[in-house]
Design a protein around this motif. Structure first.
Motif, PDB file in Angstrom:
ATOM      1  N   ASP A  34      47.841  38.084 -20.786  1.00 56.68           N
ATOM      2  CA  ASP A  34      47.033  38.981 -21.484  1.00 56.68           C
ATOM      3  C   ASP A  34      46.585  38.872 -22.736  1.00 56.68           C
ATOM      4  N   GLN A  41      43.794  40.825 -19.484  1.00 66.50           N
ATOM      5  CA  GLN A  41      42.466  40.423 -19.941  1.00 66.50           C
ATOM      6  C   GLN A  41      42.225  38.858 -20.379  1.00 66.50           C
ATOM      7  N   ASP A  47      38.851  41.256 -16.455  1.00 63.45           N
ATOM      8  CA  ASP A  47      40.016  41.700 -15.884  1.00 63.45           C
ATOM      9  C   ASP A  47      40.359  40.436 -14.849  1.00 63.45           C
ATOM     10  N   CYS A  84      34.885  38.864 -21.531  1.00 65.37           N
ATOM     11  CA  CYS A  84      35.984  39.415 -21.428  1.00 65.37           C
ATOM     12  C   CYS A  84      36.296  39.972 -20.153  1.00 65.37           C
TER      13      CYS A  84
END
Length: 106
Positions: free
Chosen positions: A95, A3, A17, A15
Motif C-alpha cells: 500500500d 493503492q 486501487d 493512483c
C-alpha cells in the motif's frame, strides 16, 4: 485494498486501487496505464513491463530472481530500482508503492 501510484515518463501520475494477489503488471493493464506493453503476458520472457521502483520501496520488495535479472539486462535503460512488474505480486504491504515508467519499453 492497497493503492499503487504509477508515474508515466511524462510525470503524469495514476493512483489506482490494486487487487491483492495480482501482479503489478496486471494491475497496470486493468487500469489502462500507458507505458506497460506486457507483450509476453507476464511470463518473464520480455522486458516490456519494466518499471522503476521508488527508492523508498526498493528494499521492501522481494529480491529479483535470475530470470528477471536477465530480462532487465536487456532493457534500454536499466536503473537502480528497475523491476519487471510481472514479477511483483501485490500484497497489502505494498500500500503506497510508487513506480515510474521508463521512456521506452524493450
Amino acid at each position: 485494498m492497497p493503492q499503487i501510484t504509477f508515474i508515466e515518463y511524462s510525470d503524469k501520475s495514476h493512483c489506482v486501487d490494486a487487487e491483492t494477489g495480482k501482479s503489478l503488471m496486471q494491475i497496470a493493464i486493468d487500469h489502462g496505464i500507458p507505458g506497460i506493453d506486457a507483450d509476453c503476458g507476464g511470463s518473464c520472457a520480455c522486458g516490456t513491463c519494466h518499471v522503476i521502483v521508488h527508492e523508498t520501496w526498493q528494499g521492501k520488495l522481494p529480491t529479483a530472481q535470475e530470470e528477471e535479472m536477465a530480462m532487465l539486462d536487456m532493457t534500454p535503460e536499466p536503473q537502480p530500482g528497475s523491476r519487471l512488474s510481472c514479477q511483483l505480486t501485490v500484497t497489502d504491504a505494498l500500500d503506497g508503492l510508487v513506480v515510474r515508467l521508463p521512456e521506452f519499453q524493450m
